[in-house]
Design an enzyme around this catalytic site. Structure first.
Site, PDB file in Angstrom:
ATOM      1  N   SER A   1      -9.462 -74.895 -84.497  1.00  0.00           N
ATOM      2  CA  SER A   1      -9.640 -74.739 -83.051  1.00  0.00           C
ATOM      3  C   SER A   1      -8.901 -75.712 -82.148  1.00  0.00           C
ATOM      4  O   SER A   1      -8.873 -75.521 -80.941  1.00  0.00           O
ATOM      5  CB  SER A   1     -11.117 -74.790 -82.696  1.00  0.00           C
ATOM      6  OG  SER A   1     -11.687 -73.529 -82.938  1.00  0.00           O
TER       7      SER A   1
ATOM      8  N   LYS B   1     -13.242 -80.276 -73.485  1.00  0.00           N
ATOM      9  CA  LYS B   1     -13.863 -79.005 -73.864  1.00  0.00           C
ATOM     10  C   LYS B   1     -15.351 -79.023 -73.510  1.00  0.00           C
ATOM     11  O   LYS B   1     -16.004 -80.071 -73.634  1.00  0.00           O
ATOM     12  CB  LYS B   1     -13.660 -78.841 -75.381  1.00  0.00           C
ATOM     13  CG  LYS B   1     -14.028 -77.497 -75.965  1.00  0.00           C
ATOM     14  CD  LYS B   1     -13.669 -77.485 -77.478  1.00  0.00           C
ATOM     15  CE  LYS B   1     -13.960 -76.159 -78.150  1.00  0.00           C
ATOM     16  NZ  LYS B   1     -13.551 -76.157 -79.578  1.00  0.00           N
TER      17      LYS B   1
ATOM     18  N   SER C   1     -10.751 -72.042 -80.820  1.00  0.00           N
ATOM     19  CA  SER C   1     -11.682 -71.952 -79.730  1.00  0.00           C
ATOM     20  C   SER C   1     -11.391 -72.883 -78.553  1.00  0.00           C
ATOM     21  O   SER C   1     -11.895 -72.640 -77.460  1.00  0.00           O
ATOM     22  CB  SER C   1     -13.096 -72.245 -80.243  1.00  0.00           C
ATOM     23  OG  SER C   1     -13.200 -73.579 -80.694  1.00  0.00           O
TER      24      SER C   1
HETATM   25  N1  GLN Z   1     -11.450 -69.654 -85.414  1.00  0.00           N
HETATM   26  C1  GLN Z   1     -12.313 -70.284 -86.369  1.00  0.00           C
HETATM   27  C2  GLN Z   1     -13.701 -69.733 -86.215  1.00  0.00           C
HETATM   28  O1  GLN Z   1     -13.837 -68.792 -85.524  1.00  0.00           O
HETATM   29  C3  GLN Z   1     -12.307 -71.777 -86.177  1.00  0.00           C
HETATM   30  C4  GLN Z   1     -13.102 -72.210 -85.021  1.00  0.00           C
HETATM   31  C5  GLN Z   1     -13.103 -73.673 -84.819  1.00  0.00           C
HETATM   32  O2  GLN Z   1     -12.288 -74.408 -85.387  1.00  0.00           O
HETATM   33  N2  GLN Z   1     -14.075 -74.129 -84.050  1.00  0.00           N
HETATM   34  O3  GLN Z   1     -14.637 -70.193 -86.768  1.00  0.00           O
END
Ligand code: GLN
Length: 486
Positions: free
Chosen positions: A178, A79, A154
């Site tokens: 994420s 990532k 994400s």
């Molecule tokens: N979807 C969640 C957020 O928007 C989790 C994101 C993540 O785990 N980085 O914060």
């Protein structure tokens, strides 16, 4: 044999038998990326020269037979949240465009040290804020199973790159879901380790008390292999735990006879997609047939998890993101009249809408006069959520739930409604708040051919139990063998 469909352990076996070289495998993946990434858009940066150089070194290691690990010579994607020495690291934000770190994140250093080949950096929601990769400042990644749908987020680029056979496995991060939610959307394995299991040094911070890096892979064995490679104490991260790192592959075939699997009533709710619910219910039956006991449990504070998360995570983000001011990293607005004006213009042009929304929310909840009512209250409820799990472990060894309430949604479907988007993580967020480990395993498809994920949560530092349960499930079903055709 299709080289790019192989798991890490299958690739390593062929490398060890000298039936393939790492250079051949790496070239096959680079060719695959060239053929499909124009449609999938999983990568922000591909690094072919670095990859081939690493592959040559790995081949040399294998030839000498010295220092060979289970990932030596195996091509991975990572990532774009991990600092990579000499390779641009953007976190999918305009504000970091052009930022080339002078060092590797600890997890990257460990992967390189183990001989892994890094193919490039994958797309994500800006600063890991989102559930669809639509918040990337650059482009949206497509779900390899249905190109008009999101891959989740994400870590959507990582999940899509694995599902599209553009790498053997990927490294993602999980602050509120994420790793697990995109794994579920893309039909791959995703493991969020216990908070502190893996070093956060050099991983760009979103919410420091929740962030954790972990593997996204084609099967359970690969998740065990990758976790083993990245886990362990790091003097550069004081929150990394000193707990010994077991051989996570050792107990995979142990089976789950007698394992008590908690089924929390709060996670099987009205309004959940009926096909998701059917797939997960069927998965629970499989676990039962494999010898586990299903135990009804309750996690009574679950209903507060999303609210607590959006106070804690945004508060920490507002503080972490203060460092992007045009002075130290990445871009700088050219036309600032003075220092303060330059800060403002840089941050205005550099951050996207969702990041700004969260900085404002977090700054508000931390401000004098509101701190007690919001941040402090949220921290207290977070303790109650953690206690729910402590209580649950008295009657079960692991907990099984759906990973996400719906399969992958259409691109554009939720962008105008941040609150609906936030609900994508309703089943994954408590795990981060409590700091416990969680895995998402593919558990079937909807009638429209979209993958569904089964989430298994475990006790702190008991990743081995999650892997054993997921492995037993995988053996019985074989969903992980399905590959997206592109
Ligand atoms: N979807 C969640 C957020 O928007 C989790 C994101 C993540 O785990 N980085 O914060």
């Amino acid at each position: 044999m299709n080289i790019t469909e192989l798991a890490i352990h299958e690739t390593a076996e062929l490398l060890a038998k000298k039936e393939l070289t790492s250079v051949q495998v790496t070239e096959a993946y680079l060719k695959r990326i060239g053929a499909v990434d124009g449609r999938v858009n999983a990568f922000i940066t591909v690094t072919p020269d670095e990859a081939i150089a690493a592959a040559k070194e790995a081949d040399e290691r294998i030839r000498r037979g010295a220092d060979v690990t289970p990932i030596t010579g195996v091509p991975l994607s990572v990532k774009d949240i991990f600092c990579t020495r000499g390779v641009q690291t953007t976190c999918a934000s305009r504000i970091l465009k052009g930022f080339v770190p002078p060092f590797d994140a600890t997890v990257i250093r460990r992967l390189k040290h183990a001989g892994a080949v890094i193919l490039g950096k994958t797309n994500m929601d800006e600063f890991a804020m989102g559930s669809s990769t639509e918040n990337s400042a650059f482009f949206t990644t497509k779900n390899p199973w249905a190109l008009d749908r999101v891959p989740g987020g994400s870590s959507g680029g990582s999940a899509a790159s694995v599902a599209a056979s553009e790498c053997a496995a990927s490294l993602g991060t999980d602050t509120g879901g994420s790793i697990r939610q995109p794994a579920s959307c893309c039909g791959v394995m995703g493991l969020k380790p216990t908070y502190g299991r893996v070093s956060r040094y050099g991983m760009i911070a979103f919410a420091s008390s929740l962030d954790q890096a972990g593997p996204m892979t084609k099967d359970v064995r690969d998740a065990a292999i990758m976790l083993g490679a990245i886990a362990g104490r790091d003097p550069l991260d004081s929150t990394s735990a000193d707990a010994p790192v077991p051989d996570y592959t050792a107990g995979l075939d142990g089976g789950i006879k007698g394992m008590r699997i908690g089924i929390p009533k709060e996670y099987f709710i009205e309004g959940m997609d009926s096909e998701v619910s059917a797939a997960v219910t069927a998965a629970l039956e499989v676990l039962k047939d494999a010898g586990a006991t299903l135990v009804p449990i309750s996690l009574p504070h679950t209903a507060y998890a999303v609210s607590v998360y959006y106070l804690v995570a945004t508060a920490e983000a507002s503080s972490n993101l203060a460092r992007y001011d045009g002075v130290k990293y990445g871009m700088r607005a050219a036309d600032g009249a003075n220092l303060i004006d330059m800060y403002k213009k840089t941050r205005d042009a550099g951050f996207g809408a969702e990041v700004k929304r969260r900085i404002m929310l977090g700054t508000y909840s931390l401000s004098a006069g509101y701190y007690d009512a919001y941040y402090k209250k949220a921290s207290q409820v977070r303790s109650l959520i953690t206690r729910d799990f402590d209580e649950a472990w008295k009657s079960c060894d692991v907990i099984a739930t759906p990973t996400a309430p719906t399969p992958a949604f259409k691109i554009g479907e939720k962008v105008s409604d941040p609150l609906t988007m936030y609900l994508s993580d309703i089943f994954t967020i408590s795990c981060n708040l409590a700091g416990i480990p969680g895995i998402s395993a593919p558990c079937g498809f909807t009638s429209g051919g979209l993958p569904v994920g089964l989430q298994i949560l475990g006790k702190p530092f008991d990743e081995a139990a999650l892997l054993r349960a997921a492995s037993a499930y995988e053996r019985e079903t074989g969903w992980h063998k399905k590959r997206a055709s592109l």
